[in-house]
Design an enzyme around this catalytic site. Structure first.
Site, PDB file in Angstrom:
ATOM      1  N   GLY A   1      40.904  42.095  43.847  1.00  0.00           N
ATOM      2  CA  GLY A   1      40.592  40.924  44.186  1.00  0.00           C
ATOM      3  C   GLY A   1      41.361  39.754  44.245  1.00  0.00           C
TER       4      GLY A   1
ATOM      5  N   GLU B   1      55.872  46.820  41.391  1.00  0.00           N
ATOM      6  CA  GLU B   1      55.974  47.342  42.588  1.00  0.00           C
ATOM      7  C   GLU B   1      56.684  46.450  43.947  1.00  0.00           C
ATOM      8  OE1 GLU B   1      52.423  48.223  43.628  1.00  0.00           O
ATOM      9  OE2 GLU B   1      51.381  46.181  45.004  1.00  0.00           O
TER      10      GLU B   1
ATOM     11  N   HIS C   1      48.344  41.036  55.705  1.00  0.00           N
ATOM     12  CA  HIS C   1      47.803  41.657  54.297  1.00  0.00           C
ATOM     13  C   HIS C   1      46.435  42.772  55.423  1.00  0.00           C
ATOM     14  CE1 HIS C   1      44.886  41.452  51.042  1.00  0.00           C
ATOM     15  NE2 HIS C   1      44.945  42.501  51.524  1.00  0.00           N
TER      16      HIS C   1
ATOM     17  N   GLU D   1      45.563  48.906  47.572  1.00  0.00           N
ATOM     18  CA  GLU D   1      44.243  49.145  46.949  1.00  0.00           C
ATOM     19  C   GLU D   1      43.143  49.161  48.081  1.00  0.00           C
ATOM     20  OE1 GLU D   1      42.736  46.060  44.551  1.00  0.00           O
ATOM     21  OE2 GLU D   1      42.327  44.188  46.167  1.00  0.00           O
TER      22      GLU D   1
ATOM     23  N   ASN E   1      39.431  48.868  47.705  1.00  0.00           N
ATOM     24  CA  ASN E   1      37.847  48.591  47.721  1.00  0.00           C
ATOM     25  C   ASN E   1      36.636  49.058  47.600  1.00  0.00           C
ATOM     26  OD1 ASN E   1      39.420  45.202  48.829  1.00  0.00           O
ATOM     27  ND2 ASN E   1      39.012  45.866  46.546  1.00  0.00           N
TER      28      ASN E   1
ATOM     29  N   ARG F   1      33.072  49.026  47.296  1.00  0.00           N
ATOM     30  CA  ARG F   1      31.707  48.429  47.694  1.00  0.00           C
ATOM     31  C   ARG F   1      32.177  47.985  49.108  1.00  0.00           C
ATOM     32  NH1 ARG F   1      34.500  43.448  47.839  1.00  0.00           N
ATOM     33  NH2 ARG F   1      36.642  43.072  46.370  1.00  0.00           N
TER      34      ARG F   1
END
Length: 445
Positions: free
Chosen positions: A164, A200, A208, A289, A291, A293
């Protein structure tokens, strides 16, 4: 279909889940802290259970209190929403061990994607592009310095257990790396109980972009388009839109295929999001990443695909087929979401208080998912999100026109709020052109 559901969350997402569950004839149980007793989601549930004081650790993250509430209220399933316990693998296992249904991916998938280094390695093995970076945690500062030299500056220093947008820092040289490494490690230990750090490549000008996936009850994984999430402050999203103005049909095909591979690699079930960084100059994208959920910004996907993602979550958890044909997904139109926060519109610092006036915009293509209403108190105990203003149209230009009108009509008096920021953004040439990146907010300030 599940017959009774406990919503282990608060505010707008609890209210959002309650709305769909009640439409489906599901009995809904809300849990709430002492601070939230007067919020709309508590009144709208069929039953509400007080689970503790305002401190989230003693209420919304109190697994024993939530499970006790589920048992006493006769809940059959638990929906965690986002935040709090939504990506807590141990809680998911405990829920299922208690004989309840977990409305989300299984604990193994949450575990696999929860560690950023492990997730990167899994994705690389599955053929999903990943940015140059460490394949193991940087054990100490010397290891971090060596890794950064191999990768090349600037680098991103990230908490392996973070998410997040939390637990991240940028280092442009070794001196900055030494400062950021210690800072991120200390933050990670304090916030996540895990000080592991990865290094990284950092891309100064990047977008994004994320893909909504849904793992179906029959084992298939489908991708429901992409969302642009580049309007951010302190790595936290403020605006999302779908489809992304930066993604061509050819790039979309590659992006969605990679997201499906990511889900398949962990046997994913239920709703999830594969987040990526997109280099607009080359069209290359890299896994960031996953998520595990429902995302805050799921409504823009709902508009573009004409589905209710919460309903689909409940259907998957119930072992039912989706409401749509997975082989005939037909997106259409454009949607934009703006996160209305109780924060200063210039510096984005939290501003709690009593809501004296609350008037939501209405009209064609306008939706407001709110957690508060007039007379409620915004407390300092939780996230500053007040509501999500979502607009849609046949084209991006139509959605932008509706966004401008909706922002102008949204009246909030009492707590500081960022509605004026969105009025400014919607006249910003860079944003209106669609050719923006994650640095747009800093350039506006």
């Amino acid at each position: 279909m599940i017959e009774s559901l406990l919503v282990a969350n608060r505010g707008e997402i609890a209210r959002r889940i309650i709305r769909t569950a009640k439409r489906l004839g599901i009995r809904v149980i809300a849990v709430h802290s002492e601070a939230d007793a007067d919020l709309p989601f508590v009144a709208e549930a069929d039953e509400a259970v007080l689970i503790g004081p305002p401190n989230p650790a003693l209420s919304y993250r109190n697994t024993e209190a939530i499970l006790a509430a589920a048992k006493s209220a006769g809940a059959q399933a638990i929906h965690p929403g986002y935040g709090f316990l939504s990506e807590n693998a141990e809680f998911a296992r405990t829920v299922e061990a208690s004989g309840l249904i977990w409305v989300g991916p299984d604990a193994d998938a949450i575990t696999a994607m929860g560690d950023k280094i492990n997730a990167r390695n899994l994705m690389a093995a599955a053929g999903v592009p990943v940015a140059p970076g460490t394949t193991d945690p940087a054990a100490d500062l010397d290891a971090a310095v060596t890794a950064a030299a191999d990768i090349g500056y600037p680098v991103m220093v990230k908490a392996a257990a973070g998410g997040g947008g939390m637990g991240m820092g940028v280092a442009v040289d070794e001196a900055a790396l030494r400062t950021e490494y210690d800072k991120v490690r200390a933050f990670a230990e304090r916030m996540f109980g895990d000080g592991s750090v990865l290094i990284e490549r950092y891309f100064p000008r990047v977008r994004h972009v994320e893909v909504q996936i849904l793992g179906l009850a029959d084992g298939r994984v489908v991708a429901l388009g992409e969302r642009e999430c580049s309007v951010q402050r302190r790595n936290q999203k403020l605006v999302e839109e779908s489809p992304s103005p930066a993604v061509s049909p050819e790039l979309r095909s590659r992006l969605l295929a990679a997201a499906v591979r990511a889900g398949e690699a962990v046997g994913y079930r239920n709703a999830g999001t594969v987040e990526c960084l997109l280099d607009p100059s080359t069209g290359e994208f890299f896994f960031l990443e996953m998520n595990t959920r429902l995302q805050v910004e799921h409504p823009v996907t709902e508009y573009v695909y004409g589905i209710d993602l919460v309903e689909e979550q409940l259907r998957v958890a119930s072992g039912l087929a989706p409401t749509f044909d997975p082989d005939a997904l037909t997106p259409g139109g454009h949607a934009i979401e703006m996160r209305i926060n109780a924060e200063d519109p210039k510096r984005f610092l939290p501003g709690p208080g009593v809501i004296r006036t609350w008037v939501e915009p209405t009209g064609e293509g306008v939706r407001v998912d709110s957690g508060y209403t007039e007379g409620n108190t915004v407390t300092p105990f939780y996230d500053s999100l007040l509501a999500k203003l979502i607009v849609s149209g046949a084209t991006r230009d139509e959605a932008l026109d509706r966004a401008k009108a909706a922002v102008a009509a949204f009246q909030i008096e009492g707590p500081k709020n960022n509605v004026p920021f969105f009025a400014e953004l919607l006249t910003n040439d860079e944003f209106l052109s669609g050719a923006y990146d994650t640095g747009i907010v800093s350039r506006m300030r």
